[in-house]
Design a protein around this motif. Structure first.
Motif, PDB file in Angstrom:
ATOM      1  N   ASN A 169       0.947  -0.702  -0.099  1.00 10.76           N
ATOM      2  CA  ASN A 169      -0.234  -0.099   0.323  1.00 10.76           C
ATOM      3  C   ASN A 169       0.751   1.449  -0.134  1.00 10.76           C
ATOM      4  N   THR A 170       1.161   0.865  -1.393  1.00 14.30           N
ATOM      5  CA  THR A 170       2.727   2.122  -1.380  1.00 14.30           C
ATOM      6  C   THR A 170       2.574   3.731  -2.043  1.00 14.30           C
ATOM      7  N   PRO A 171       2.637   4.900  -0.944  1.00 12.24           N
ATOM      8  CA  PRO A 171       2.678   6.269  -1.520  1.00 12.24           C
ATOM      9  C   PRO A 171       3.200   6.394  -3.027  1.00 12.24           C
ATOM     10  N   CYS A 172       1.934   6.931  -3.381  1.00 11.56           N
ATOM     11  CA  CYS A 172       2.530   7.648  -5.184  1.00 11.56           C
ATOM     12  C   CYS A 172       2.990   9.048  -5.471  1.00 11.56           C
ATOM     13  N   ALA A 173       2.581   9.705  -6.341  1.00  8.06           N
ATOM     14  CA  ALA A 173       2.323  11.286  -6.849  1.00  8.06           C
ATOM     15  C   ALA A 173       2.984  11.507  -7.781  1.00  8.06           C
ATOM     16  N   THR A 205       7.138   7.465  -7.561  1.00  6.59           N
ATOM     17  CA  THR A 205       6.696   6.697  -6.108  1.00  6.59           C
ATOM     18  C   THR A 205       7.822   6.574  -5.135  1.00  6.59           C
ATOM     19  N   ALA A 206       7.071   6.183  -3.764  1.00  7.55           N
ATOM     20  CA  ALA A 206       7.879   5.872  -2.337  1.00  7.55           C
ATOM     21  C   ALA A 206       8.668   4.423  -2.555  1.00  7.55           C
ATOM     22  N   ALA A 207       9.721   5.046  -3.907  1.00  6.47           N
ATOM     23  CA  ALA A 207      10.112   3.047  -3.923  1.00  6.47           C
ATOM     24  C   ALA A 207      10.973   2.562  -1.708  1.00  6.47           C
ATOM     25  N   THR A 208      11.268   3.241  -1.478  1.00  3.78           N
ATOM     26  CA  THR A 208      11.696   2.586   0.198  1.00  3.78           C
ATOM     27  C   THR A 208      10.897   1.991   1.072  1.00  3.78           C
ATOM     28  N   ILE A 209       9.827   3.421   0.696  1.00  2.00           N
ATOM     29  CA  ILE A 209       8.311   2.440   1.381  1.00  2.00           C
ATOM     30  C   ILE A 209       8.060   0.406   0.895  1.00  2.00           C
ATOM     31  N   LEU A 210       7.580   0.655  -0.806  1.00  2.00           N
ATOM     32  CA  LEU A 210       7.607  -0.083  -1.276  1.00  2.00           C
ATOM     33  C   LEU A 210       8.271  -1.224  -0.953  1.00  2.00           C
TER      34      LEU A 210
END
Length: 146
Positions: free
Chosen positions: A109-113, A130-135
């Motif tokens: 459930n990864t944030p993205c803009a 994409t918030a790659a470190t969160i993914l």
């Protein structure tokens, strides 16, 4: 210049093409010189290769769903900005320019803009942050750093 609704609808249609994993339709929505920039992966895609971005994530996350949280339209500038989350289960290999991440079975459930510029009813550019470190954390990749 397109109206606010039509710019927004073009972008919503693009997301719908990604949802049904129609990479050819996705790529066809760009201008001939348009591009998709996956900022976190450090790669730009042009022409038919733009559709590869849909295929890469569909392969890694067959149940991928993009939840659009907020859509901002600056019609006078032909810009559409979207805040969203990428959601799915990592059941296939994730092929990135840095290498392939084998499936982990973990959910994301990864944030993205996303930022879009449109010309004459087509997408000129699409910058995806994409918030790659969160993914990577959500699929367990960062556990190896501890």
């Amino acid at each position: 210049m397109a109206t606010q609704m039509s710019n927004e609808q073009i972008i919503r249609n693009l997301y719908q093409a990604a949802e049904v994993q129609d990479s050819k339709l996705f790529a066809s929505m760009f201008t001939p010189d348009g591009y998709f920039w996956d900022v976190s992966a450090g790669k730009k895609y042009y022409g038919d290769d733009i559709g590869l971005t849909v295929d890469i994530y569909a392969k890694a996350f067959p149940d991928m769903h993009r939840e659009l949280l907020r859509v901002y339209v600056k019609d006078e500038e032909n810009m559409v900005m979207v805040e969203l989350t990428l959601n799915g289960t990592h059941n296939g290999p994730l092929d990135l320019p840095i290498g392939t991440i084998p499936p982990t079975g973990k959910t994301i459930n990864t944030p993205c803009a996303d930022f879009f510029y449109l010309e004459n009813g087509k997408i000129r550019f699409f910058h995806c942050y994409t918030a790659a470190t969160i993914l990577f954390g959500q699929i367990g990749l960062l556990d190896k750093l501890k």
